[in-house]
Enzyme design. Structure first.
Site: not given
Length: 261
Positions: A65, A74-75, A199-201
């Protein structure tokens, strides 16, 4: 030491990527990671990733992070590291790699600017009042709102992320507005401690939560708009289990350079 770095972005979610197959970058040097991610005194990024060798996979993704700490999945970072692996010549159009939440399959276009990343299957979605809580590789809180364009995501997201329930472990807070033909999503991310452009996830968690909320089943494809562009989530849902979950979107190299640390 001089490091060669690459900057990638996926729908505005930006990352520093380092080819660490020779293990020259100290993965325990959290202060340096934090300093590199700082937008005033470093390169600036939502996070940093090391691409490393793994005997059973094409590569391993090690994600940090922006605060310097090791992160959960992290997607968008996963999609960017796939594009990075293609750039390095490690893969061509398909890959199986290892991340903190386990193995991931991904497919990338020949041009290298669109990545479909398979996420973990999901069996459990909990509730917190009217909000949904689930883990798509990272923990997420999903709440529906109106007039999302003018919502103070920083203040409202920070308040939820730091309430008595979530303060210790932290949680990513997603606000969603159903626009009919797509979902509009804004996210406050833990570890960044601010709103990010994507934010992917998070958008994955939102798409699954909304399918459950709307009692949809079968093969579902959900277009999602975020501040940084457009993403698509596709998955199968039988009313209990979410399988074949894919996060799809752009992954582009922004610039590359060298830095002495």
């Amino acid at each position: 030491m001089t490091i060669h770095f690459y900057k990638y972005q996926g729908a505005g979610n930006d990352f520093i990527l380092i080819d660490n197959r020779d293990l020259s970058f100290n993965a325990q040097d959290y202060k340096t990671v934090h300093d590199l991610c700082h937008r005033r005194f470093g390169i600036g990024a939502d996070g940093l990733m090391l691409l490393q060798n793994h005997k059973d996979f094409d590569f391993e993704m090690l994600y940090f992070n922006a605060d310097g700490n090791l992160g959960s999945m992290c997607g968008n970072g996963g999609r960017c590291i796939v594009a990075f692996a293609k750039h390095l010549g490690i893969i061509e159009t398909e890959t199986n790699f290892l991340a903190v939440d386990g193995p991931h399959y991904a497919k990338i276009t020949a041009e290298g600017n669109w990545v479909d990343l398979q996420m973990i299957d999901i069996d459990t979605i909990n509730t917190d009042g009217e909000a949904y809580v689930l883990n798509t590789g990272s923990p997420h809180y999903v709440t529906q709102v109106n007039n999302l364009e003018v919502l103070d995501v920083f203040q409202d997201g920070k308040a939820i992320r730091n309430n008595d329930t979530y303060k210790k472990e932290g949680i990513n807070v997603n606000f969603v507005e159903d626009k009919g033909d797509h979902l509009f999503v804004r996210t406050f991310e833990r570890g960044v401690e601010d709103e990010t452009y994507a934010c992917g996830t998070g958008v994955t968690a939102v798409a699954l939560s909304m399918a459950k909320h709307q009692q949809q089943t079968g093969h579902i494809e959900t277009p999602v708009k975020v501040l940084g562009g457009n993403l698509k989530i596709r998955f199968d849902y039988d009313g209990k289990h979410f399988t074949n979950v894919f996060l799809c979107g752009p992954a582009e190299q922004v610039f590359t350079g060298e830095l002495s640390i």
